[in-house]
Scaffold this motif. Structure first.
Motif, short mmCIF file in Angstrom:
data_model
loop_
_atom_site.label_atom_id
_atom_site.label_comp_id
_atom_site.label_asym_id
_atom_site.label_seq_id
_atom_site.Cartn_x
_atom_site.Cartn_y
_atom_site.Cartn_z
N PRO A 172 3.65 2.39 -7.60
CA PRO A 172 3.55 2.90 -6.23
C PRO A 172 2.83 1.92 -5.31
O PRO A 172 2.18 0.99 -5.75
N VAL A 173 2.94 2.19 -4.02
CA VAL A 173 2.16 1.47 -3.03
C VAL A 173 0.84 2.24 -2.85
O VAL A 173 0.85 3.46 -2.77
N VAL A 174 -0.26 1.49 -2.84
CA VAL A 174 -1.59 2.10 -2.71
C VAL A 174 -2.22 1.57 -1.42
O VAL A 174 -2.22 0.37 -1.18
N ILE A 175 -2.73 2.49 -0.62
CA ILE A 175 -3.42 2.10 0.61
C ILE A 175 -4.91 2.36 0.40
O ILE A 175 -5.31 3.46 0.02
N LYS A 176 -5.70 1.32 0.67
CA LYS A 176 -7.14 1.40 0.42
C LYS A 176 -7.93 1.00 1.65
O LYS A 176 -7.43 0.31 2.52
N ILE A 177 -9.18 1.42 1.63
CA ILE A 177 -10.18 0.91 2.58
C ILE A 177 -11.37 0.49 1.75
O ILE A 177 -11.85 1.26 0.90
N ALA A 178 -11.82 -0.75 1.94
CA ALA A 178 -12.96 -1.29 1.20
C ALA A 178 -12.81 -1.08 -0.31
O ALA A 178 -13.75 -0.72 -1.00
N GLY A 179 -11.58 -1.26 -0.81
CA GLY A 179 -11.32 -1.15 -2.23
C GLY A 179 -11.19 0.27 -2.75
O GLY A 179 -11.01 0.47 -3.94
N LYS A 180 -11.28 1.26 -1.87
CA LYS A 180 -11.16 2.67 -2.29
C LYS A 180 -9.86 3.25 -1.77
O LYS A 180 -9.57 3.18 -0.58
N MET A 181 -9.12 3.86 -2.67
CA MET A 181 -7.81 4.41 -2.32
C MET A 181 -7.94 5.67 -1.47
O MET A 181 -8.76 6.54 -1.74
N THR A 206 -5.76 -1.59 3.76
CA THR A 206 -4.97 -2.64 3.11
C THR A 206 -3.94 -2.00 2.18
O THR A 206 -4.17 -0.93 1.64
N LYS A 207 -2.83 -2.71 2.00
CA LYS A 207 -1.77 -2.25 1.11
C LYS A 207 -1.82 -3.07 -0.17
O LYS A 207 -1.91 -4.29 -0.12
N GLU A 208 -1.79 -2.37 -1.31
CA GLU A 208 -1.87 -3.05 -2.59
C GLU A 208 -0.87 -2.45 -3.57
O GLU A 208 -0.38 -1.33 -3.37
N TYR A 209 -0.59 -3.21 -4.62
CA TYR A 209 0.30 -2.75 -5.68
C TYR A 209 -0.39 -2.95 -7.03
O TYR A 209 0.03 -3.77 -7.84
N PRO A 210 -1.48 -2.22 -7.29
CA PRO A 210 -2.25 -2.44 -8.51
C PRO A 210 -1.55 -1.99 -9.79
O PRO A 210 -1.94 -2.38 -10.88
#
Length: 116
Positions: free
Chosen positions: A25-34, A16-20
């Motif tokens: 920056p753009v952050v890419i995570k799996i199951a909430g882990k970057m 998933t792509k997020e912007y926390p």
């Protein structure tokens, strides 16, 4: 190149792509882990932070000037790759795969099963 890398990361199962931290920056995570973080520095260089086995991280830093200790990250477990054209797309994709695999290994069995 930035769009191509984000697209590649998002093809990973459960990514998933997020912007926390705001618009950059753009952050890419799996199951909430970057597993990837991408941003532009003040000089407009695109930088990609990826998780990496510490021994492999050291080797990559010795072999490539564009691979540096993780910027604002645990420098033992993260590398920052400066996307200046000195590394091939394939090399970058291999590093992304490695980062993703390291993070996936830390997930519980139930979390892994819940990922589509």
């Amino acid at each position: 190149m930035m769009d191509k890398i984000i697209e590649y990361c998002l093809k990973k199962k459960g990514a998933t792509k997020e912007y926390p931290f705001g618009p950059d920056p753009v952050v890419i995570k799996i199951a909430g882990k970057m597993f990837a973080l991408m941003f532009q520095d003040k000089a407009d260089n695109v930088r990609l932070n990826l998780k990496c086995d510490p021994i492999i991280a050291e080797n990559l830093r010795e072999q490539h000037e564009a691979v540096q200790p993780g910027y604002h990250m645990n420098k033992k477990h993260w590398n920052t790759i400066i996307l200046d054209g000195s590394l091939s797309e394939q090399d970058i994709f291999v590093m992304i795969d490695h980062s993703y695999d390291l993070v996936v290994k830390t997930l519980s069995k139930s979390l892994l099963e819940s990922i589509k």
